[in-house]
Design an enzyme around this catalytic site. Structure first.
Site, PDB file in Angstrom:
ATOM      1  N   ASP A  19      31.077  42.981  34.863  1.00  0.00           N
ATOM      2  CA  ASP A  19      31.845  43.066  33.656  1.00  0.00           C
ATOM      3  C   ASP A  19      30.922  42.894  32.407  1.00  0.00           C
ATOM      4  OD1 ASP A  19      33.830  44.239  35.131  1.00  0.00           O
ATOM      5  OD2 ASP A  19      35.185  42.446  34.902  1.00  0.00           O
ATOM      6  N   ARG A 100      38.936  28.227  28.437  1.00  0.00           N
ATOM      7  CA  ARG A 100      38.612  29.091  27.391  1.00  0.00           C
ATOM      8  C   ARG A 100      38.473  28.613  26.287  1.00  0.00           C
ATOM      9  NH1 ARG A 100      37.038  31.834  31.225  1.00  0.00           N
ATOM     10  NH2 ARG A 100      38.626  33.076  32.405  1.00  0.00           N
ATOM     11  N   ASP A 129      43.710  35.915  29.154  1.00  0.00           N
ATOM     12  CA  ASP A 129      42.420  35.319  28.682  1.00  0.00           C
ATOM     13  C   ASP A 129      42.074  35.948  27.293  1.00  0.00           C
ATOM     14  OD1 ASP A 129      41.915  33.416  30.608  1.00  0.00           O
ATOM     15  OD2 ASP A 129      41.110  34.738  32.176  1.00  0.00           O
ATOM     16  N   SER A 181      39.060  39.196  42.014  1.00  0.00           N
ATOM     17  CA  SER A 181      38.899  38.800  40.580  1.00  0.00           C
ATOM     18  C   SER A 181      38.899  37.323  40.716  1.00  0.00           C
ATOM     19  CB  SER A 181      39.547  39.325  39.554  1.00  0.00           C
ATOM     20  OG  SER A 181      39.539  38.676  38.261  1.00  0.00           O
TER      21      SER A 181
HETATM   22  N1  ARG Z   1      46.393  33.517  35.775  1.00  0.00           N
HETATM   23  C1  ARG Z   1      45.500  32.365  35.442  1.00  0.00           C
HETATM   24  C2  ARG Z   1      45.766  32.356  33.923  1.00  0.00           C
HETATM   25  O1  ARG Z   1      46.096  33.173  33.130  1.00  0.00           O
HETATM   26  C3  ARG Z   1      44.119  32.950  35.850  1.00  0.00           C
HETATM   27  C4  ARG Z   1      43.338  33.921  35.372  1.00  0.00           C
HETATM   28  C5  ARG Z   1      42.079  33.851  36.176  1.00  0.00           C
HETATM   29  N2  ARG Z   1      41.057  34.986  35.741  1.00  0.00           N
HETATM   30  C6  ARG Z   1      40.594  35.731  36.630  1.00  0.00           C
HETATM   31  N3  ARG Z   1      39.589  36.807  36.134  1.00  0.00           N
HETATM   32  N4  ARG Z   1      40.617  35.908  37.881  1.00  0.00           N
HETATM   33  O2  ARG Z   1      45.249  31.101  33.486  1.00  0.00           O
END
Ligand code: ARG
Length: 405
Positions: A19, A100, A129, A181
Site C-alpha cells: 500500500d 499512530r 487510522d 490486513s
Molecule cells: N480497529 C483497530 C483500531 O482502529 C485496529 C486497526 C488496525 N489496522 C489494520 N490495518 N489492520 O485501532
C-alpha cells in the site's frame, strides 16, 4: 536542479508494504511531489530497516528516514496506557491507536525540518487510522496539509492495486494473496479482513502469530511474578528489566500459554461496527497485573473515580485525541495516582487464562486485623449497629411512605 527545488515535498508514513509503496509512486506521478518516506520502528515484525529504506528509495522517494521509536513508544505512550489500564470498550488495548500519535509526532518533525508542505498516509477512508493521523497532525501543526492516496484513488480492490504496482515496477510481495490486513507493534497485533469479516466464523489458526491455541498450550501452569515501581513494570521474577524487556518476556510466556487473544465487535469512530481480532499477550497481562496492584493500594473512592476516567481515556485515544488538552489533563490526574503503585503481582498462565495468584505492596491498604474473621479481629462490630441505623435511614423513610400509599 532548480526545477527539482520548485517541487513541493510530502512526508509519507511508510511501512515497506504494498500500500505505502504504491503511495510513493502515486504521490510522485499524480501529485507531482517529492516524497520523503518515514519509517518508524515501534517493535513491529518487519523486514530489515535497511531493506525497507532501500525499497522506498528504489520506488522513487528522494529520502527515507528511519526512526527507532521503540524506547520512546514504551516510555511515553505504553506506560501512559498502562497507567490508564486502557481497554477500549473494555476489551481492546489500543494497539494501533497508540502507535499512530508517535508516528504523527515524527512525521510533523521531519516535515518541519525538511520544509515539506504535505503529510501523507496510506490509510483508507473507512477506518480509524486516517482520523488519528490527520487529527493528530492538525493538533501539532495546523498549517500542515494532508494527502491520503488510498482515499483518493480508484484502485479500490487489491487486484487492481497489484496491477497498478506491477505496471509501475513496484515489487509485489510473493504472498500477494495474504487474506488479512495486519497492524502490529510491541503492544500486540491487530488482524482484519478476509474470512474474519463474518462475525460468526471462528478465526482460523493462521491469523495468530504471538499466541498458541489454548487447546495446545502446556498442561501445567506457568507462574511468574511481575514487579512494579510507581506504576511501571520493572522486574520479572526478581530480575530487573526495562519496560520493553518485561513486555517481550510476557508476550512470550503468556502467548505460549494461549493467553492474549481477543475476538470482538468494535465500534469504529466512523460509525461502522467491525469484527476485530487481536492478540496482545503481554499488554493484557500487564494491564491485569497493574489493575490488581491498584486494587490493593489505591483508596476506594480514588480507585472508583479513576476507573471512570480510564474509560474516557481509552475512548479519546481511540478517537485520535492523543494530543489534546483533555487527554493531557487526564494523564496528569492518573500520574498522581501512580506513586504508590509499587509491589509485586504473582501470575499464573494456564491454557488461555491469566490468573492473579497473589499480590503484595509496601503501600498495601489491606489490613489483616480489619479483614479477618479470626481471633485477631480489630473491627469494631458494636459501632456497626449505630452506623447502619443512620446509613439506611433514608430508605426506611421512603419505605414507610410507600406503604401508606
Ligand atoms: N480497529 C483497530 C483500531 O482502529 C485496529 C486497526 C488496525 N489496522 C489494520 N490495518 N489492520 O485501532
Amino acid at each position: 536542479m532548480s526545477n527539482d527545488n520548485a517541487r513541493k515535498k510530502a512526508v509519507l508514513a511508510y511501512s515497506g508494504g504494498l500500500d505505502t509503496s504504491v503511495c510513493i509512486k502515486w504521490l510522485i506521478e499524480e501529485k507531482n511531489l517529492d516524497v520523503i518516506a518515514l519509517v518508524g520502528d515501534v517493535g513491529q515484525k518487519r523486514q530489515s530497516l535497511d531493506f525497507i529504506k532501500q525499497k522506498a528509495l528504489d520506488t522513487g522517494a528522494i529520502d527515507a528516514v528511519v526512526v527507532d521509536m521503540r524506547e520512546e513508544f514504551a516510555v511515553e505512550y505504553l506506560s501512559k496506557a498502562l497507567a490508564a489500564n486502557a481497554l477500549y470498550e473494555n476489551k481492546y488495548p489500543l494497539v494501533s491507536a497508540l502507535s499512530r500519535p508517535i508516528i504523527v509526532k515524527h512525521l510533523v518533525r521531519v516535515a518541519e525540518e525538511s520544509g515539506a508542505t504535505y503529510i501523507a498516509h496510506g490509510c483508507t477512508g473507512k477506518g480509524n487510522d486516517q482520523v488519528r493521523f490527520e487529527v493528530g497532525v492538525r493538533s501539532l501543526n495546523p498549517d500542515m496539509l494532508h494527502i491520503a492516496p488510498l482515499r483518493e484513488w480508484d484502485l479500490t480492490t487489491r487486484d487492481s492495486e497489484i496491477e497498478w504496482a506491477e505496471a509501475h515496477n513496484i515489487p509485489v510481495p510473493v504472498s500477494k494473496d495474504s487474506p488479512y490486513s495486519i497492524d502490529d507493534n510491541m503492544w500486540g497485533r491487530a488482524i482484519e479482513c478476509g474470512v474474519l469479516e463474518d462475525p460468526w466464523i471462528e478465526p482460523p489458526s493462521d491469523v495468530y502469530e504471538l499466541t498458541v491455541d489454548p487447546d495446545k498450550a502446556p498442561d501445567a501452569p506457568t507462574y511468574l511474578t511481575v514487579g512494579f515501581e510507581a506504576g511501571l513494570p520493572v522486574s520479572v521474577d526478581g530480575v530487573q528489566m526495562s519496560f520493553q524487556e518485561v513486555l517481550s518476556c510476557l508476550n512470550k510466556v503468556a502467548g505460549s500459554n494461549g493467553c492474549g487473544r481477543i475476538d470482538m465487535i468494535e465500534n469504529r469512530l466512523v460509525g461502522v461496527k467491525s469484527r476485530e481480532v487481536y492478540e496482545c499477550p503481554g499488554a493484557l497481562t500487564l494491564i491485569k497485573a497493574h489493575r490488581e496492584l491498584e486494587d490493593l493500594v489505591l483508596e476506594r473512592d480514588l480507585l472508583r473515580y479513576k476507573a471512570r476516567l480510564e474509560q474516557d481515556w481509552a475512548i479519546y485515544v481511540y478517537e485520535g485525541k492523543w494530543f489534546s488538552p483533555l487527554k493531557e489533563a487526564l494523564d496528569a490526574f492518573i500520574a498522581t495516582t501512580q506513586q504508590v503503585v509499587t509491589g509485586e503481582v504473582r501470575l499464573k498462565f494456564f491454557k488461555g487464562s491469566i490468573i492473579v495468584a497473589g499480590r503484595k505492596s509496601p503501600y498495601s491498604l489491606y489490613d489483616h486485623a480489619l479483614a479477618t474473621y479470626g481471633a485477631e479481629d480489630s473491627f469494631d462490630r458494636n459501632s456497626a449497629k449505630g452506623f447502619l441505623d443512620i446509613y439506611g435511614l433514608y430508605l426506611e423513610t421512603w419505605a414507610r411512605q410507600q406503604r401508606k400509599l
